[in-house]
Design a protein around this motif. Structure first.
Motif, PDB file in Angstrom:
ATOM      1  N   TYR A  61     -22.784  19.161 -21.671  1.00  0.00           N
ATOM      2  CA  TYR A  61     -21.868  18.031 -21.757  1.00  0.00           C
ATOM      3  C   TYR A  61     -20.488  18.386 -21.257  1.00  0.00           C
ATOM      4  CZ  TYR A  61     -25.016  15.076 -24.347  1.00  0.00           C
ATOM      5  OH  TYR A  61     -26.051  14.275 -24.706  1.00  0.00           O
ATOM      6  N   ALA A  74     -30.492  17.947 -21.914  1.00  0.00           N
ATOM      7  CA  ALA A  74     -29.633  17.024 -22.660  1.00  0.00           C
ATOM      8  C   ALA A  74     -30.170  15.599 -22.560  1.00  0.00           C
ATOM      9  CB  ALA A  74     -28.206  17.081 -22.132  1.00  0.00           C
ATOM     10  N   GLU A  99     -30.874  13.919 -26.036  1.00  0.00           N
ATOM     11  CA  GLU A  99     -29.868  12.951 -26.468  1.00  0.00           C
ATOM     12  C   GLU A  99     -30.466  11.700 -27.101  1.00  0.00           C
ATOM     13  OE1 GLU A  99     -26.473  12.017 -23.885  1.00  0.00           O
ATOM     14  OE2 GLU A  99     -26.723  10.025 -24.754  1.00  0.00           O
ATOM     15  N   ILE A 158     -21.739  17.876 -29.100  1.00  0.00           N
ATOM     16  CA  ILE A 158     -22.714  16.898 -28.593  1.00  0.00           C
ATOM     17  C   ILE A 158     -22.344  15.500 -29.086  1.00  0.00           C
ATOM     18  CG2 ILE A 158     -25.093  16.114 -28.767  1.00  0.00           C
ATOM     19  CD1 ILE A 158     -25.937  19.043 -28.798  1.00  0.00           C
ATOM     20  N   VAL A 179     -21.228  12.459 -26.793  1.00  0.00           N
ATOM     21  CA  VAL A 179     -21.986  11.201 -26.796  1.00  0.00           C
ATOM     22  C   VAL A 179     -21.061  10.043 -27.175  1.00  0.00           C
ATOM     23  CG1 VAL A 179     -23.810   9.949 -27.982  1.00  0.00           C
ATOM     24  CG2 VAL A 179     -24.200  12.275 -27.246  1.00  0.00           C
TER      25      VAL A 179
END
Lengths: 163, 378
Positions: free
Chosen positions: B178, B189, B193, A32, A36
């Motif tokens: 993702y 997500a 996020e 993640i 990101v």
């Protein structure tokens, strides 16, 4: 507060938390955070390249503007030159024409003078010839009798006596 | 409906306030004796049953060996959980059903020749239990001589397992989304996020520093979501939720202790220098400074432990007290007022759930940040 056996919850919390943490770190947080991060990076790169493209576009527009300006100036210069040339040509030809005209007039004048002189001399010759002829004829007629001849001589003698 | 009735409710509540105060003082000192069942029970067993508010609240916020689901006709319906005991003669595993909901030390369970009794959610050896005083029988959590080591899957452990599995799949799904979707996040997500980036940008980065924060991100994210989700699970008032896990001091102790270990292990030269040789302090003060600094090392995680425990437990106690008003007054008429307050408190507790997770994570990040900070200005 009612306390239960401490070892139970402490043991299980430690165990579950540690396993949970290791699993999450491997299977969740790393992908993640990586995703990101990479997306943020790609957004930043995209923004930067967009900015660069914008700047390049600006440069390009400026260059275009400049080239256009130059072309316009060149055109103006060319037009100006052409105009000047035309004017010069006109002026030149005018001057030429004037000179030629003057020259022709001069020539004509000379020719006319020559002709006039020729004509004059011819006229003079003719007049003298004619005068001689007339005088001859007159003399012939005058001197045809003796009296008139005598008279003339007398008259002429009279004119020149006192000299 | 609306304004007028709301005003009426408020007026009614204000009118009741002195009564509530009175009732509370009564509860604090003595047991309110009322009839739990209006009509005498058929078999006559439950003629009069004292309604003890502190007992009810205690039993709701405490850990237990059965997961109580509901009561039906005066009989509790529970979800039995495994009891795991490390006895003098080895490991014993049996179902909590065998105690038949007994929590008074009367029902004896025999397993492989050993006899156990349970009093107040503590399981004792039967023979040693009989030698204890009444006080020890009631609060036997630390009577290690009289009881086997207890590694049971209690209500809180069960709840923790559930939340860990739930969260694992939740975040695993986020991580997978993702991989599949390289574009802007969507679905779960998209919801999680911002929280993840919040922990990163508002907790980890400013407190730990740009250079080191990435190393601690997995830990901070794990405690943030672990505490938050478990706080929320504790607020859902029915099976299989409703456990008071984050309001349990053993649980908060473990989390605070892990933060303490992480902080201590991350400590750099400056951190230890500040503890054992505080810059700018004369050497002869060291005998005072070093103990103070060492105590300071311990009080920080101690505060973390108490803060989370106290906040969540207090929230549960308030909600349970408000519900108990109905039983203290023995009238349904109180229920709209107490219901409205329970609703209000529950919403407030949802805020507290997120806030305490944030505070715990923030302070953990702050302590780690202090441990890894580079003081080049000294």
């Amino acid at each position: 507060m009612q306390l239960t056996s401490p070892e139970s919850l402490i043991f299980w919390t430690t165990l579950i938390f540690v396993i949970f943490f290791i699993l999450l770190r491997k299977f969740a947080w790393k992908p993640i955070l990586g995703a990101v991060k990479s997306r943020e990076d790609s957004i930043n790169t995209a923004l930067q390249s967009a900015e660069a493209a914008r700047r390049e576009m600006q440069d390009l527009t400026a260059t275009n503007e400049r080239i256009l300006q130059e072309a316009r100036m060149e055109r103006d210069a060319m037009l100006k030159e052409a105009r000047e040339m035309r004017e010069k040509m006109i002026a030149d030809s005018k001057a030429d024409a004037v000179a030629e005209g003057a020259r022709m007039i001069e020539q004509a004048k000379t020719a006319i003078n020559a002709e006039k002189n020729a004509a004059m001399s011819e006229l003079k010759a003719q007049v003298s010839t004619l005068s001689l002829e007339i005088a001859e004829k007159l003399l012939k007629t005058e001197l045809s009798n003796k009296d008139s001849q005598k008279q003339l001589v007398e008259k002429m003698l009279g004119d020149v006596t006192l000299n | 409906m609306s304004k007028k009735s709301l005003q009426f409710l408020l007026a009614a509540f204000v009118a009741c306030l002195p009564l509530v105060g009175f009732a509370n003082t009564q509860v604090d000192s003595t047991v309110v004796t009322t009839e739990a069942v209006a009509e005498p029970h058929v078999d006559g067993a439950h003629v009069k049953e004292p309604f003890n508010v502190s007992e009810l609240i205690n039993s709701h916020i405490a850990d237990s060996h059965d997961f109580h689901v509901a009561d039906w006709n005066g009989h509790p319906i529970s979800f039995a959980l495994p009891i795991i005991l490390w006895t003098n003669s080895g490991l014993e595993i049996f179902s909590s059903e065998q105690f038949h909901h007994d929590n008074t030390g009367e029902h004896v369970v025999s397993v492989n020749g050993q006899e156990f009794v349970r009093n107040n959610e503590i399981i004792f050896y039967k023979d040693k239990y009989d030698t204890l005083t009444a006080e020890q029988k009631k609060d036997g959590a630390f009577e290690f001589d009289a009881r086997p080591l207890n590694f049971s899957i209690t209500k809180n452990v069960f709840s923790m397992f559930m939340s860990a599995i739930l969260m694992f799949f939740l975040f695993f799904a986020v991580a997978r989304s993702y991989k599949k979707n390289p574009n802007a996040p969507k679905g779960i997500a998209g919801f999680l996020e911002p929280l993840i980036t919040f922990v990163r940008d508002d907790i980890a980065r400013p407190n730990i520093g740009e250079k080191q924060y990435a190393k601690y991100m997995p830990y901070l994210l794990t405690i943030f979501f672990f505490i938050w989700i478990n706080n929320l699970i504790g607020l859902i008032p029915f099976f299989p939720f409703s456990s008071n896990l984050t309001g349990n001091i053993y649980f908060t102790f473990v989390l605070a202790f892990i933060t303490f270990i992480v902080t201590t292990l991350s400590g750099n030269k400056d951190y230890w220098g500040h503890i054992f040789n505080t810059p700018g302090v004369p050497v002869w003060l060291a005998p005072i400074m070093i103990p103070v600094e060492v105590i300071g090392m311990l009080t920080k995680p101690f505060a973390l432990m108490i803060r989370l425990f106290a906040n969540i437990t207090a929230g549960h106690i308030i909600i349970l007290s408000l519900i108990s008003l109905i039983f203290i007054f023995e009238t349904v008429a109180v229920s709209p007022i107490s219901g409205a307050f329970v609703l209000f408190m529950s919403v407030l507790e949802m805020l507290v759930a997120a806030l305490q997770a944030y505070v715990f994570t923030l302070l953990s990040a702050l302590f780690i940040g202090q441990a890894v900070a580079e003081h080049d200005h000294h």
